[in-house]
Every structure is written in structure tokens, then in C-alpha cells.
Design an enzyme around this catalytic site. Structure first.
Site, PDB file in Angstrom:
ATOM      1  N   GLY A   1     -40.757 -17.655 -59.646  1.00 31.83           N
ATOM      2  CA  GLY A   1     -40.607 -18.496 -58.582  1.00 31.83           C
ATOM      3  C   GLY A   1     -39.729 -17.654 -57.530  1.00 31.83           C
TER       4      GLY A   1
ATOM      5  N   LYS B   1     -44.307 -13.148 -59.393  1.00 29.81           N
ATOM      6  CA  LYS B   1     -45.171 -14.310 -59.166  1.00 29.81           C
ATOM      7  C   LYS B   1     -46.106 -14.719 -60.491  1.00 29.81           C
ATOM      8  CE  LYS B   1     -46.123 -14.968 -54.821  1.00 29.81           C
ATOM      9  NZ  LYS B   1     -46.500 -14.864 -53.180  1.00 29.81           N
TER      10      LYS B   1
ATOM     11  N   GLY C   1     -42.181  -6.941 -44.351  1.00 29.25           N
ATOM     12  CA  GLY C   1     -41.651  -8.290 -44.105  1.00 29.25           C
ATOM     13  C   GLY C   1     -41.140  -8.524 -45.629  1.00 29.25           C
ATOM     14  N   HIS C   2     -39.895  -8.859 -45.826  1.00 36.04           N
ATOM     15  CA  HIS C   2     -39.287  -8.718 -47.182  1.00 36.04           C
ATOM     16  C   HIS C   2     -38.595 -10.371 -47.348  1.00 36.04           C
ATOM     17  CE1 HIS C   2     -39.086  -4.188 -48.077  1.00 36.04           C
ATOM     18  NE2 HIS C   2     -40.258  -4.882 -47.785  1.00 36.04           N
TER      19      HIS C   2
ATOM     20  N   GLY D   1     -48.524 -13.099 -40.863  1.00 30.57           N
ATOM     21  CA  GLY D   1     -49.079 -14.602 -40.922  1.00 30.57           C
ATOM     22  C   GLY D   1     -50.442 -14.314 -41.368  1.00 30.57           C
TER      23      GLY D   1
ATOM     24  N   ASP E   1     -46.086  -6.366 -50.508  1.00 28.97           N
ATOM     25  CA  ASP E   1     -45.662  -7.879 -50.554  1.00 28.97           C
ATOM     26  C   ASP E   1     -45.667  -7.981 -52.111  1.00 28.97           C
ATOM     27  OD1 ASP E   1     -45.707  -7.975 -48.034  1.00 28.97           O
ATOM     28  OD2 ASP E   1     -47.946  -8.393 -47.866  1.00 28.97           O
ATOM     29  N   GLU E   2     -45.148  -7.215 -52.893  1.00 26.69           N
ATOM     30  CA  GLU E   2     -45.087  -7.401 -54.185  1.00 26.69           C
ATOM     31  C   GLU E   2     -43.929  -8.291 -54.721  1.00 26.69           C
ATOM     32  OE1 GLU E   2     -45.128  -4.507 -52.895  1.00 26.69           O
ATOM     33  OE2 GLU E   2     -46.715  -3.422 -53.769  1.00 26.69           O
TER      34      GLU E   2
ATOM     35  N   THR F   1     -50.432   3.219 -44.876  1.00 24.42           N
ATOM     36  CA  THR F   1     -49.362   3.380 -43.905  1.00 24.42           C
ATOM     37  C   THR F   1     -49.053   4.842 -43.474  1.00 24.42           C
ATOM     38  OG1 THR F   1     -47.377   2.224 -42.873  1.00 24.42           O
ATOM     39  CG2 THR F   1     -47.399   2.856 -45.350  1.00 24.42           C
TER      40      THR F   1
ATOM     41  N   LYS G   1     -40.512  -7.276 -53.333  1.00 26.13           N
ATOM     42  CA  LYS G   1     -39.451  -6.536 -53.446  1.00 26.13           C
ATOM     43  C   LYS G   1     -38.222  -6.960 -52.680  1.00 26.13           C
ATOM     44  CE  LYS G   1     -41.860  -3.811 -50.757  1.00 26.13           C
ATOM     45  NZ  LYS G   1     -43.291  -4.587 -50.968  1.00 26.13           N
ATOM     46  N   GLY G   2     -38.396  -7.551 -51.739  1.00 27.27           N
ATOM     47  CA  GLY G   2     -37.117  -8.308 -50.960  1.00 27.27           C
ATOM     48  C   GLY G   2     -36.373  -9.336 -52.050  1.00 27.27           C
ATOM     49  N   LYS G   3     -37.068 -10.018 -52.753  1.00 32.51           N
ATOM     50  CA  LYS G   3     -36.227 -10.893 -53.750  1.00 32.51           C
ATOM     51  C   LYS G   3     -35.665 -10.144 -54.622  1.00 32.51           C
ATOM     52  CE  LYS G   3     -37.143 -13.587 -57.727  1.00 32.51           C
ATOM     53  NZ  LYS G   3     -37.384 -14.968 -58.405  1.00 32.51           N
TER      54      LYS G   3
ATOM     55  N   GLN H   1     -43.443  -1.583 -48.100  1.00 35.99           N
ATOM     56  CA  GLN H   1     -44.939  -1.507 -48.435  1.00 35.99           C
ATOM     57  C   GLN H   1     -45.327  -1.236 -50.024  1.00 35.99           C
ATOM     58  OE1 GLN H   1     -43.767   0.777 -45.371  1.00 35.99           O
ATOM     59  NE2 GLN H   1     -43.958  -1.409 -44.722  1.00 35.99           N
TER      60      GLN H   1
HETATM   61  P1  GDP Z   1     -42.139  -8.108 -50.425  1.00 37.99           P
HETATM   62  O1  GDP Z   1     -42.720  -7.560 -48.769  1.00 37.99           O
HETATM   63  O2  GDP Z   1     -42.593  -7.049 -51.400  1.00 37.99           O
HETATM   64  O3  GDP Z   1     -40.619  -8.175 -50.106  1.00 37.99           O
HETATM   65  O4  GDP Z   1     -42.730  -9.213 -50.272  1.00 37.99           O
HETATM   66  P2  GDP Z   1     -43.128 -10.568 -49.488  1.00 37.99           P
HETATM   67  O5  GDP Z   1     -41.757 -11.363 -49.219  1.00 37.99           O
HETATM   68  O6  GDP Z   1     -43.702  -9.975 -48.311  1.00 37.99           O
HETATM   69  O7  GDP Z   1     -44.021 -11.585 -50.154  1.00 37.99           O
HETATM   70  C1  GDP Z   1     -43.588 -11.935 -51.283  1.00 37.99           C
HETATM   71  C2  GDP Z   1     -43.943 -13.596 -51.408  1.00 37.99           C
HETATM   72  O8  GDP Z   1     -43.692 -14.007 -52.661  1.00 37.99           O
HETATM   73  C3  GDP Z   1     -42.682 -14.234 -50.744  1.00 37.99           C
HETATM   74  O9  GDP Z   1     -42.821 -15.284 -49.955  1.00 37.99           O
HETATM   75  C4  GDP Z   1     -41.747 -14.419 -51.700  1.00 37.99           C
HETATM   76  O10 GDP Z   1     -40.822 -15.527 -51.592  1.00 37.99           O
HETATM   77  C5  GDP Z   1     -42.353 -14.917 -52.925  1.00 37.99           C
HETATM   78  N1  GDP Z   1     -42.088 -14.681 -54.289  1.00 37.99           N
HETATM   79  C6  GDP Z   1     -41.622 -13.662 -54.692  1.00 37.99           C
HETATM   80  N2  GDP Z   1     -41.314 -13.988 -56.097  1.00 37.99           N
HETATM   81  C7  GDP Z   1     -42.054 -15.031 -56.260  1.00 37.99           C
HETATM   82  C8  GDP Z   1     -42.349 -15.397 -57.567  1.00 37.99           C
HETATM   83  O11 GDP Z   1     -41.892 -15.131 -58.651  1.00 37.99           O
HETATM   84  N3  GDP Z   1     -42.995 -16.728 -57.866  1.00 37.99           N
HETATM   85  C9  GDP Z   1     -43.768 -17.148 -56.448  1.00 37.99           C
HETATM   86  N4  GDP Z   1     -44.139 -18.302 -56.586  1.00 37.99           N
HETATM   87  N5  GDP Z   1     -43.305 -16.620 -55.104  1.00 37.99           N
HETATM   88  C10 GDP Z   1     -42.393 -15.503 -54.977  1.00 37.99           C
HETATM   89  P1  IMO Z   2     -43.859  -4.948 -47.331  1.00 34.51           P
HETATM   90  O1  IMO Z   2     -42.730  -4.047 -47.103  1.00 34.51           O
HETATM   91  C1  IMO Z   2     -48.306  -5.314 -46.936  1.00 34.51           C
HETATM   92  C2  IMO Z   2     -50.486  -2.606 -44.254  1.00 34.51           C
HETATM   93  C3  IMO Z   2     -51.037  -3.246 -42.825  1.00 34.51           C
HETATM   94  C4  IMO Z   2     -52.244  -2.343 -42.953  1.00 34.51           C
HETATM   95  C5  IMO Z   2     -51.732  -0.750 -43.435  1.00 34.51           C
HETATM   96  C6  IMO Z   2     -51.090  -0.006 -41.968  1.00 34.51           C
HETATM   97  O2  IMO Z   2     -43.622  -6.263 -46.758  1.00 34.51           O
HETATM   98  O3  IMO Z   2     -44.608  -4.867 -48.586  1.00 34.51           O
HETATM   99  P2  IMO Z   2     -48.944  -0.311 -40.382  1.00 34.51           P
HETATM  100  O4  IMO Z   2     -48.564  -1.338 -39.644  1.00 34.51           O
HETATM  101  O5  IMO Z   2     -48.340   0.287 -41.377  1.00 34.51           O
HETATM  102  O6  IMO Z   2     -49.986   0.768 -39.542  1.00 34.51           O
HETATM  103  O7  IMO Z   2     -50.340  -0.681 -41.217  1.00 34.51           O
HETATM  104  O8  IMO Z   2     -50.740  -1.212 -44.097  1.00 34.51           O
HETATM  105  N1  IMO Z   2     -48.908  -2.850 -44.489  1.00 34.51           N
HETATM  106  C7  IMO Z   2     -48.513  -3.729 -45.443  1.00 34.51           C
HETATM  107  N2  IMO Z   2     -49.172  -4.669 -46.237  1.00 34.51           N
HETATM  108  N3  IMO Z   2     -46.828  -5.225 -46.849  1.00 34.51           N
HETATM  109  C8  IMO Z   2     -46.263  -4.405 -46.246  1.00 34.51           C
HETATM  110  O9  IMO Z   2     -44.828  -4.147 -46.035  1.00 34.51           O
HETATM  111  C9  IMO Z   2     -47.019  -3.574 -45.421  1.00 34.51           C
HETATM  112  N4  IMO Z   2     -46.836  -2.642 -44.150  1.00 34.51           N
HETATM  113  C10 IMO Z   2     -47.952  -2.156 -43.723  1.00 34.51           C
HETATM  114  O10 IMO Z   2     -51.472  -4.523 -43.231  1.00 34.51           O
HETATM  115  O11 IMO Z   2     -53.234  -2.573 -43.681  1.00 34.51           O
HETATM  116 MG    MG Z   3     -43.880  -8.163 -47.365  1.00 38.22          MG
END
Ligand code: GDP
Ligand code: IMO
Ligand code: MG
Length: 422
Positions: free
Chosen positions: A411, A328, A39-40, A299, A12-13, A236, A15-17, A221
Site C-alpha cells: 500500500g 505495489k 516525482g517521488h 499526470g 516510478d517503482e 533519460t 522509491k520515494g516511499k 528514474q
Molecule cells: P517513485 O518515482 O519511484 O518514487 O514512484 P512514484 O511516486 O512516481 O509512483 C509510485 C506510486 O505508487 C505513488 O503514487 C505511491 O504513493 C504509490 N505506491 C508506492 N508503494 C505502493 C504500494 O505498495 N501499493 C500501492 N497501491 N501504491 C503504492
Molecule cells: P522517477 O524518479 C518515470 C522518462 C520520461 C521519458 C524519459 C526521458 O519519478 O521514477 P526526461 O524528462 O528525463 O528527458 O525524460 O524518461 N522519465 C521518467 N519516467 N519516472 C521518472 O522519474 C522519470 N523521469 C524521466 O517519461 O520517457
Molecule cells: Mg515517480
């Protein structure tokens, strides 16, 4: 030539953006591991979209998007996702390609994931319950079914055989849930999957590379969730590090050029397992609130804490990171003081290396403090506009890691990314 974008923390760093932003300079965007546990989040024309299976280059009409052999594929999620991107004008029949070697997540894999977590009680991984672990287990156990098997007339027979095997395991777990509705959905979804572009991914990608096209590999991940190098067993089931790009797409290591490592300016984790810099206090709560730190897939509230430079340096080493993208950064706007973990105190000894096990009871993070910038940065678009306190924070991080922070995201929007020239 292949560049890679992957996560350096616990996922959740952002990456998608970042993939969506970089994609315009590439011909192919490819996912190499993971599955719908990812979830990107992207914003396209101001609209929020969360992708779980489809690569994040899909909103660029001229780009081909490949789901590689290293991915585990949930046909039901894919069908749903295809419908939602098609509603936004994406032609998935033209721009989405799926490796015939990718393994299929079956309804019973999801049931097994749930049963395994239940049986672990307090020790549960905190899995997303998408069937990831059991599907990779069937891959390495040499039982799994692959996308290419869908084109075989004996697919249903193969499915029933594997389902029986799974049923025995579920009976051992005393798993009672009725999964017939999942099965109905599954069979509808595989019918749809058969209508998509199922390809030999390794030739697809190598032909693209040989003809001079640029490929962007998209990680899911994060490095600390890697099956080998993460905080095992709270990880994972795939190799999330850059080595996974080779096995997950069928490309040779010398094809890889840039490895962009994505890190938040702080740190989060969702699910169980050690998190040295976690803040179980008001500061952690503030990070969660300002950063809107709730899982894009489940969620669940994300655990929040300060940036962990020991873990980040370890991730840079494992991945061969050539440039860092810090996301962020705007979430830290309101803080008067920031902390960065520079070492771990374990059994009274200080170390800057990742130990075999991170036992929260035996370790203490050592921090260095920084003054915050206490000003809103979300409107800035140039490096020169960034406050001096922020530049100092970033400079310390890049010196510690020995890798330049080339981009700062301020952002969630597509345009909120600043290239650092320094
Ligand atoms: P991913 O799994 O690495 O693609 O990241 P996620 O989508 O799960 O979580 C990143 C969250 O941070 C999302 O809600 C993005 O819209 C949000 N986001 C990404 N870059 C920034 C940023 O620079 N600032 C803020 N405030 N939100 C960001
Ligand atoms: P993205 O690509 C954050 C975590 C789960 C759990 C562990 C194992 O959006 O960054 P799994 O379903 O793979 O058996 O879960 O890994 N996890 C993630 N945490 N972002 C993810 O993906 C994740 N995918 C799995 O919460 O701790
Ligand atoms: Mg994610």
C-alpha cells in the site's frame, strides 16, 4: 558507509516511499542524479506529497538532505517545493544542502527540451520537458552554469552569454514561444537559492562517512532509463544505475554497501520507447486503474504490463543489487492469474539477455503463469500473513534473479511495508 535505493525498471517503482521509510536509520539522504523529471510520492501523516528535487528524507527532522553534484537543479521547482515542505513544518535552512557543483536548469534549457521533442515528431522521447537533456548536454559540452556560479558577481553576464547561445539554437528550431515569464520566475528563484545551504558536496558527504554516519543515496528514474544501459534513445540523460552514486556524489565505490533495488510487482513505463511486456488490453487497463498509474510529474497515464524478469535480472547485474524491495504487490490482489516474462523470443531464438535494441516488431516475450492470491493484503504487516500463492510468486522471482526479495510493499502508506524473514 553508503547504502543505495534505486529503481530497477522504467521509473516510478515507489522509491520515494521506500526512501522515506528507510531514512530513519540514516544521517544523510542524498540525491545523486536526475532532476525535476523525478516525482517521488510520500505520505506524511496521511497527506500525499510529491517531491521532484528535494530528497525523500526531508520529513525526518534530524536528517540532512543533500542535492548532489550529479543532479540538475531547477531553482523554480526547488523554491516551490521548499515552500510546500516548509508549510508542513520542515526547516529547509537547517536540513537541506545543495552541492555547488550541481548544474542549473535555465529557462532556455526547458525551451530547448520542448523544441527538440517537437522536432522529433513521432520519434519523440516523451520527455517530461523539464530541461533535463539540454542541461546535461551543456554539462558534458562544458558550457553549463553551476549552483556555485550563483555566488559569482559575474553570474548575470555568464547567464546572458549562454542564453544567447541557446537563442541561436532555438532560432534554428524556429521556436517562437515567449519565455520572459519563465525568466522572471528564474531570477526570483535563484535569489532564494542563494539563501540556502550551498556546500561542497563531496567534502560534506565524505566527512559524514568518515565520522561514522550512515548515508542513503536516493536514485531517480530507473535502470532501464539509464543513458548507457537503458532502452536508448528512449532514456533519460544521466546514469541512473549505482555507478552514478560515485560520480553523482563524489564517493569511492568501496564506500557502497547495500544496494536496494525497487521494483513493482508488475511493470510500468511513461513516455515512449520499447516495453516488451506492455498490455494494450483490458488487463493493462485494470492494472492502470487499480494501481492508479498516472505520472506523478506530468499526470500522463502510465503504460502497464507484467513484470519483466529479463530486464530485472539485467538491472540487478548492472547495479549489484543486494536486496529487492517489491512494491505495489497489493495491486495484483484481484488477478486470478499472473504472468512473469522469463525470456524474449527474438527472430525465432529465445534469450534471457537484454539485446542491443528492443525492437517490438521483432520480439515476443515468453511468459510463465502463476495463480493469483485473489485476496486483499493491504492490512497485513507480517511476512507470515502473506498468502501462499504470493510467496510462491515472489520465491520464483528471487530464484530467477538470484537476489532476495527482502521487503514487500502492500500500500502507499508509510506503515505498509513487510519485511520478509525467509
Ligand atoms: P517513485 O518515482 O519511484 O518514487 O514512484 P512514484 O511516486 O512516481 O509512483 C509510485 C506510486 O505508487 C505513488 O503514487 C505511491 O504513493 C504509490 N505506491 C508506492 N508503494 C505502493 C504500494 O505498495 N501499493 C500501492 N497501491 N501504491 C503504492
Ligand atoms: P522517477 O524518479 C518515470 C522518462 C520520461 C521519458 C524519459 C526521458 O519519478 O521514477 P526526461 O524528462 O528525463 O528527458 O525524460 O524518461 N522519465 C521518467 N519516467 N519516472 C521518472 O522519474 C522519470 N523521469 C524521466 O517519461 O520517457
Ligand atoms: Mg515517480
Amino acid at each position: 558507509m553508503v547504502d543505495v535505493i534505486l529503481g530497477l525498471q522504467w521509473g516510478d517503482e515507489g522509491k520515494g516511499k521506500i526512501v522515506d521509510f528507510f531514512a530513519k536509520d540514516y544521517s544523510v539522504v542524498a540525491r545523486f542524479q536526475g532532476g525535476p523529471n523525478a516525482g517521488h510520492t510520500l505520505y506524511v501523516n496521511g497527506q500525499k506529497i510529491v517531491l521532484h528535487q528535494i530528497p525523500s528524507g526531508i520529513f525526518h527532522p534530524g536528517i540532512k538532505n543533500l542535492i548532489g553534484n550529479g543532479v540538475v537543479l531547477d531553482a523554480v521547482t526547488l523554491k516551490r517545493e521548499c515552500a510546500s515542505v516548509a508549510a508542513l513544518g520542515v526547516d529547509v535552512k537547517k536540513n537541506l544542502f545543495i552541492s555547488e557543483r550541481a548544474h542549473l536548469i535555465l529557462p532556455t534549457h526547458r525551451a530547448l527540451d520542448k523544441a527538440a521533442e517537437l522536432s522529433k515528431g513521432e520519434q519523440k522521447i516523451g520527455s517530461t520537458l523539464k530541461g533535463i537533456g539540454p542541461t546535461y548536454m551543456d554539462k558534458t559540452g562544458r558550457n553549463g552554469l553551476r549552483v556555485g556560479d550563483l555566488l559569482d558577481k559575474n553570474f548575470t553576464t555568464q547567464y546572458i552569454k549562454l542564453r544567447l547561445k541557446h537563442q541561436r539554437l532555438l532560432d534554428n528550431h524556429n521556436f517562437q514561444e515567449d519565455i520572459s515569464a519563465w525568466e522572471t520566475e528564474f531570477f526570483e528563484a535563484i535569489e532564494f537559492l542563494r539563501s540556502l545551504n550551498i556546500v561542497n558536496g563531496e567534502y560534506f558527504i565524505n566527512d559524514a562517512i568518515s565520522s561514522g554516519k550512515r548515508v542513503l543515496a536516493e536514485g531517480a528514474q530507473g535502470s532501464m532509463l539509464d543513458i548507457d544501459f537503458g532502452t536508448f534513445p528512449f532514456v533519460t540523460s544521466s546514469n541512473t544505475v549505482s555507478a552514478g552514486v560515485c560520480s553523482g556524489l563524489g564517493i569511492a565505490p568501496q564506500r557502497i554497501r547495500e544496494v536496494y533495488g525497487v521494483t513493482k510487482a508488475y511493470c510500468t513505463r511513461v513516455g515512449s520507447g520499447p516495453f516488451p511486456t506492455e498490455l494494450n488490453d483490458e488487463t493493462g487497463e485494470t492494472l492502470r486503474k487499480i494501481g492508479n498509474e498516472f505520472g506523478a510529474t506530468t499526470g500522463r497515464p502510465r503504460r502497464c504490463g507484467w513484470i519483466d524478469l529479463v530486464a530485472l535480472k539485467y538491472a540487478c547485474m548492472l547495479n549489484g543489487v543486494t536486496a529487492i524491495v517489491m512494491t505495489k504487490a497489493d495491486v495484483l490482489d484481484a488477478f486470478a492469474t499472473l504472468e512473469a516474462c522469463t525470456a524474449y523470443q527474438i527472430d525465432g531464438k529465445e534469450t534471457a539477455q537484454m539485446p542491443f535494441q528492443l525492437d517490438p516488431a521483432k520480439m515476443q516475450p515468453a511468459y510463465r503463469s502463476f495463480p493469483g492470491w485473489e485476496q486483499a493484503i493491504t492490512e497485513f504487516r507480517n511476512d507470515s500473513e502473506l498468502p501462499q500463492a504470493m510467496q510462491s510468486y515472489i520465491q520464483f522471482i528471487e530464484e530467477y534473479l538470484g537476489v532476495p526479495v527482502k521487503f514487500v510493499s502492500n500500500g502507499p502508506g508509510r506503515d505498509q511495508l513487510i519485511e520478509r524473514k525467509g
